[in-house]
Design a protein around this motif. Structure first.
Motif, PDB file in Angstrom:
ATOM      1  N   UNK A 196       0.808  -1.265  -0.066  1.00 41.80           N
ATOM      2  CA  UNK A 196       0.013   0.054   0.004  1.00 41.80           C
ATOM      3  C   UNK A 196       0.827   1.215   0.161  1.00 41.80           C
ATOM      4  N   UNK A 197       1.685   1.577  -0.987  1.00 40.87           N
ATOM      5  CA  UNK A 197       2.670   2.666  -1.287  1.00 40.87           C
ATOM      6  C   UNK A 197       1.758   3.756  -1.217  1.00 40.87           C
ATOM      7  N   UNK A 198       2.332   4.972  -0.682  1.00 40.69           N
ATOM      8  CA  UNK A 198       1.372   6.170  -0.658  1.00 40.69           C
ATOM      9  C   UNK A 198       1.660   7.013  -1.917  1.00 40.69           C
ATOM     10  N   UNK A 199       2.846   6.872  -2.355  1.00 40.02           N
ATOM     11  CA  UNK A 199       3.480   7.680  -3.479  1.00 40.02           C
ATOM     12  C   UNK A 199       4.618   7.099  -4.056  1.00 40.02           C
ATOM     13  N   UNK A 200       4.645   7.194  -5.304  1.00 31.26           N
ATOM     14  CA  UNK A 200       5.958   6.513  -6.018  1.00 31.26           C
ATOM     15  C   UNK A 200       5.991   7.297  -7.412  1.00 31.26           C
ATOM     16  N   UNK A 201       6.720   8.081  -7.292  1.00 32.26           N
ATOM     17  CA  UNK A 201       7.068   9.044  -8.593  1.00 32.26           C
ATOM     18  C   UNK A 201       8.290   8.723  -9.264  1.00 32.26           C
ATOM     19  N   UNK A 202       8.287   8.636 -10.561  1.00 33.57           N
ATOM     20  CA  UNK A 202       9.563   8.415 -11.323  1.00 33.57           C
ATOM     21  C   UNK A 202      10.001   9.803 -11.729  1.00 33.57           C
ATOM     22  N   UNK A 203      11.250   9.937 -11.865  1.00 39.75           N
ATOM     23  CA  UNK A 203      11.764  11.314 -12.263  1.00 39.75           C
ATOM     24  C   UNK A 203      13.028  10.722 -13.139  1.00 39.75           C
ATOM     25  N   UNK A 204      12.987  11.301 -14.551  1.00 39.81           N
ATOM     26  CA  UNK A 204      14.121  10.832 -15.160  1.00 39.81           C
ATOM     27  C   UNK A 204      15.266  11.679 -15.135  1.00 39.81           C
ATOM     28  N   UNK A 245      17.857   8.078 -13.319  1.00 38.38           N
ATOM     29  CA  UNK A 245      16.387   7.829 -13.295  1.00 38.38           C
ATOM     30  C   UNK A 245      16.324   7.489 -11.974  1.00 38.38           C
ATOM     31  N   UNK A 246      15.289   7.995 -11.354  1.00 37.76           N
ATOM     32  CA  UNK A 246      15.084   7.978  -9.785  1.00 37.76           C
ATOM     33  C   UNK A 246      13.597   7.607  -9.447  1.00 37.76           C
ATOM     34  N   UNK A 247      13.313   7.066  -8.206  1.00 36.68           N
ATOM     35  CA  UNK A 247      12.031   6.896  -7.802  1.00 36.68           C
ATOM     36  C   UNK A 247      11.876   7.578  -6.492  1.00 36.68           C
ATOM     37  N   UNK A 248      10.836   8.514  -6.378  1.00 38.70           N
ATOM     38  CA  UNK A 248      10.721   9.127  -5.116  1.00 38.70           C
ATOM     39  C   UNK A 248       9.683   8.455  -4.585  1.00 38.70           C
ATOM     40  N   UNK A 249       9.741   8.015  -3.253  1.00 33.22           N
ATOM     41  CA  UNK A 249       8.465   6.990  -2.835  1.00 33.22           C
ATOM     42  C   UNK A 249       8.285   7.628  -1.101  1.00 33.22           C
ATOM     43  N   UNK A 294      11.081  17.102 -19.936  1.00 32.79           N
ATOM     44  CA  UNK A 294      11.266  16.506 -18.643  1.00 32.79           C
ATOM     45  C   UNK A 294      10.432  15.301 -18.715  1.00 32.79           C
ATOM     46  N   UNK A 295      10.563  14.214 -17.632  1.00 35.68           N
ATOM     47  CA  UNK A 295       9.741  13.225 -17.709  1.00 35.68           C
ATOM     48  C   UNK A 295       9.498  12.953 -16.088  1.00 35.68           C
ATOM     49  N   UNK A 296       8.009  13.022 -15.818  1.00 34.12           N
ATOM     50  CA  UNK A 296       7.806  12.576 -14.296  1.00 34.12           C
ATOM     51  C   UNK A 296       6.646  11.988 -14.496  1.00 34.12           C
ATOM     52  N   UNK A 297       6.443  10.805 -13.605  1.00 38.30           N
ATOM     53  CA  UNK A 297       5.445  10.022 -13.385  1.00 38.30           C
ATOM     54  C   UNK A 297       4.968   9.515 -12.217  1.00 38.30           C
ATOM     55  N   UNK A 298       3.357   9.391 -12.094  1.00 38.28           N
ATOM     56  CA  UNK A 298       2.654   8.949 -11.152  1.00 38.28           C
ATOM     57  C   UNK A 298       2.620   7.439 -11.529  1.00 38.28           C
ATOM     58  N   UNK A 299       3.882   6.771 -11.386  1.00 36.77           N
ATOM     59  CA  UNK A 299       4.089   5.322 -12.266  1.00 36.77           C
ATOM     60  C   UNK A 299       3.349   4.384 -11.440  1.00 36.77           C
ATOM     61  N   UNK A 300       2.978   4.305 -10.102  1.00 33.56           N
ATOM     62  CA  UNK A 300       1.918   3.529  -9.379  1.00 33.56           C
ATOM     63  C   UNK A 300       0.677   3.502 -10.106  1.00 33.56           C
ATOM     64  N   UNK A 301       0.417   4.635 -10.842  1.00 32.55           N
ATOM     65  CA  UNK A 301      -1.051   4.417 -11.366  1.00 32.55           C
ATOM     66  C   UNK A 301      -0.878   4.270 -12.762  1.00 32.55           C
TER      67      UNK A 301
END
Lengths: 474, 474
Positions: free
Chosen positions: B260-268, B287-291, B382-389
């Motif tokens: 049940x992760x609350x946030x998981x964002x991809x940032x290239x 490339x990074x995940x911010x969680x 730029x590339x960012x993503x709410x990748x969990x969705x």
């Protein structure tokens, strides 16, 4: 607020529209043995679990494909004849009655699971697949579909009534769990709504408009649903309380603390007695909470400890675990059979079920006053509740041959709904409006909102052939 | 699928309808200083964060009450003049442009939090309250509202576009979190939808129909929302990966396991570089995940351990914790400022943002091919993503004076959307259709579904005055 409903209002308005022989001939030509006009078949499709009665539909089409549904609707539309979709007949509010005549379209044979996507946690099914069938068929994937109304209803019917059940406190209702639909419109065209993506801002949310529209805006033929991983650990527990109030106050605190409890059901002492008799259980005949916790082993343990502590503060005792799957299944089967247990407790009776849902902080107020009224009435009843959502059901057990009992029950329901609306709640948490709550809907939503619903209905179904006479009068 | 969009299609169709002087006089008489026809005010209300342009509205009404909105709409309706609701102007798809002329109704002064019900986890706000203001005002209750688009948008605007953001993977979008609305209809009447109860089956789901309708079916004046307890423990982490693919495959596995992760964002890596420069951070330019993890201390620990293990299997390294609230805020502020960091990286540029969302299993396929295309184009992005969705945004950074760059970016977007739709996804996860995606909507939803939307629009807004020319042509 109106005066208490009187019994005369509860006889559905019967205004049968003509079903021309030409339509019956056309249906026979198109569908052959898939179309029946036998009285026993028509009667079986002309009623549901409500206590309403109306003449049966003129014919029943057993659809085996979306094309069948579309063709049946197109033929009916050509003759301005109503069509009523039928799943397993478990509606509680008169949804299936042919109050304006017409034909029934039985989707029970459309029972294929079309596509399971375990990696996306989604599944697409035909509308006639039932919830238990779905869970049986996907068991090997390690996933499950949580929505569980009492009956083993079809997923098309559950979508049409925006059903929920015991898991909704954690997993939401059909509103949150339908991703997309295939629908036959009033003209017999086929459209698709939604995608398999988890979220979207692409235009009007037709999926959510059709979910809960009770067959009045289109006939649902396919449903795409969210699935969930079967939790690593599942644990069920029961706890008895000295009073309904103590049980409810425990639940309110659990929800306010944000404990992610998966199920929390209230069963009152009358109902525990009925369930004991029906399911051969030896539960303490006191108000009881039946709970379930989902998660990792440590999270389940933590949730359960928190809840046990809260329950103890409110006088809860006999906190007992069902640790094996068999024990769990036995308890939840007993809960799901509470309706049938209650019916058996008064041979020959019929039940009228209430369905109010209120903001959780008002649950105790709403419930306790209504229990006092029900006790004073002398009518036997059962009481169960998805109390984590603020939703509960009284089932008044009536002698069908005694109109006075029916009147007393309807008066109790009227008082209950009036109270719930005054507390910011709704007349129906999960059963739908059907025939029974058309008056309450106007009180709840207001004339303006109901007029908006009517405007949408008239625009999408200009001949008023899709399950007419339900939700609101036109 | 159509041929790639050409630039000429991206100039909005301007068909200005007359705004009679009689209406301007009537608005001045009714609203006095609350109504402005000053060019600077009109121009500020005639654009948004998109790169579309159109002549400004003829006047701006600064509504201070629902009555103001209703009166402005009624006056406009009497003259068949369009009305466009305005929050803070942060729309990305041209929603606010007066492509058919008309007047803008600014709801920014309707900024009161009307009722907080901490015990029910609900709040009711006027439409002009922004998401940050709401969280500031309810802080003392121990509750929060999770939906966080990049901008500090109004809750009315967020409802109208069905917005989401970084917390949606755990808490859902505006679709799941709006309980009810107050809405001014096309005739200037005021209706209410929904109740404060957590669930309801009472008639058509007007709330969900209006959420995401982009001002075309009614003007939202009040919103009732779900709130959540601020988690007992919150922990943020960043993790660098050798490739976007490795990061995405980690996320897919986390979601499929049901963490049940609350946030998981991809940032290239491009975007990390921009964010480092803008926010004075020293993040590894990979490339990074911010969680972020929410829950009890032990649940947060358990989630983080599971995710760290999965990340390691995919080559993730430099897993680092932001354990203090200050560090967390610094990281998330940097994430929310990624858009502005990107804009600053190419002075004078404008961004065109994509918004596709696909089923999670198809995320890597969709993303990697599109990255290759963007890299080959030579356009900075730029590339960012709410990748969990399964939702992500490319932002192509364009020289506004070079039409060739605009054409290249639109071609990239067209290829991306085509790919996403082919994978079962949507052209817009959270920004809405506006002017930009009207063509894509037809490809995605099909003519039948869009025709159903048009039928609803015509029925509820027969004069086509509510934000006309958006979502679909009529």
């Amino acid at each position: 607020m109106n005066a208490p409903t009187t019994l005369t209002h509860l006889v559905p308005e019967i205004a049968q529209r003509a079903v021309p022989q030409a339509l019956l001939d056309a249906l026979a030509a198109r569908f052959g043995a898939q179309c029946s006009t036998a009285m026993v078949v028509r009667e079986q499709h002309g009623r549901d679990e409500s206590s309403f009665e109306a003449p049966p539909p003129a014919a029943v089409v057993f659809a085996e494909s979306t094309r069948d549904v579309a063709d049946a609707v197109a033929l009916a539309a050509a003759h301005d004849v109503p069509v009523i979709p039928f799943g397993v007949g478990s509606s509680l509010e008169g949804h299936l009655l042919a109050v304006q005549g017409g034909i029934s379209i039985d989707l029970g044979r459309m029972n294929k699971v079309l596509a399971v996507n375990p990696e996306d946690l989604t599944v697409t099914v035909q509308a006639g697949v039932t919830r238990k069938q779905l869970n049986d068929e996907i068991r090997s994937t390690g996933l499950f579909f949580p929505i569980d109304p009492g009956a083993d209803a079809t997923l098309g019917g559950m979508s049409a009534t925006r059903a929920s059940g015991t898991n909704a406190v954690r997993y939401g209702t059909m509103r949150e769990n339908v991703l997309g639909l295939e629908v036959v419109t009033a003209s017999g065209d086929v459209i698709r709504t939604g995608t398999r993506a988890k979220k979207s801002s692409a235009g009007y949310d037709l999926t959510r408009l059709l979910v809960g529209s009770e067959g009045t805006l289109g006939i649902i033929t396919e449903v795409s649903l969210r699935l969930y991983p079967i939790p690593e650990a599942i644990s069920a527990a029961i706890c008895s309380f000295p009073s309904i109030e103590a049980a409810v106050r425990s639940v309110i605190q659990v929800i306010q603390l944000g404990v992610p409890i998966a199920r929390v059901e209230l069963i009152d002492h009358h109902t525990v007695r009925m369930v004991n008799a029906h399911s051969k259980l030896g539960l303490r005949e006191e108000p009881m909470l039946l709970m379930e916790f989902h998660g990792s082993p440590s999270s389940v343990k933590e949730q359960a400890e928190t809840v046990q502590e809260i329950a103890s503060e409110h006088g809860g005792q006999a906190f007992a675990w069902a640790s094996t799957p068999e024990e769990r299944t036995r308890l939840w089967t007993a809960r799901h059979n509470a309706y049938f247990a209650a019916i058996q407790s008064r041979p020959g009776c019929r039940a009228i079920s209430t369905d109010t849902c209120v903001p959780i902080s008002r649950l105790a107020d709403c419930l306790l006053d209504s229990v006092a009224e029900a006790d004073a009435s002398g009518i036997p009843y059962f009481l169960v509740g998805h109390v984590g959502d603020g939703n509960f059901h009284f089932g008044y057990l009536l002698d069908p041959n005694d109109p006075r009992e029916r009147q007393v029950a309807e008066d109790l329901n009227h008082k209950l709904v009036t109270r719930a609306l005054g507390l910011g709640g709704t007349c129906t948490g999960e059963h739908g409006v059907g025939l029974h709550k058309m008056g309450f809907l106007v009180t709840e939503a207001g004339t303006g909102a109901v007029d908006m619903m009517r405007t949408i209905k008239r625009a999408l179904d200009p001949k008023n052939i899709l399950n007419p006479g339900k939700i609101f009068s036109l």
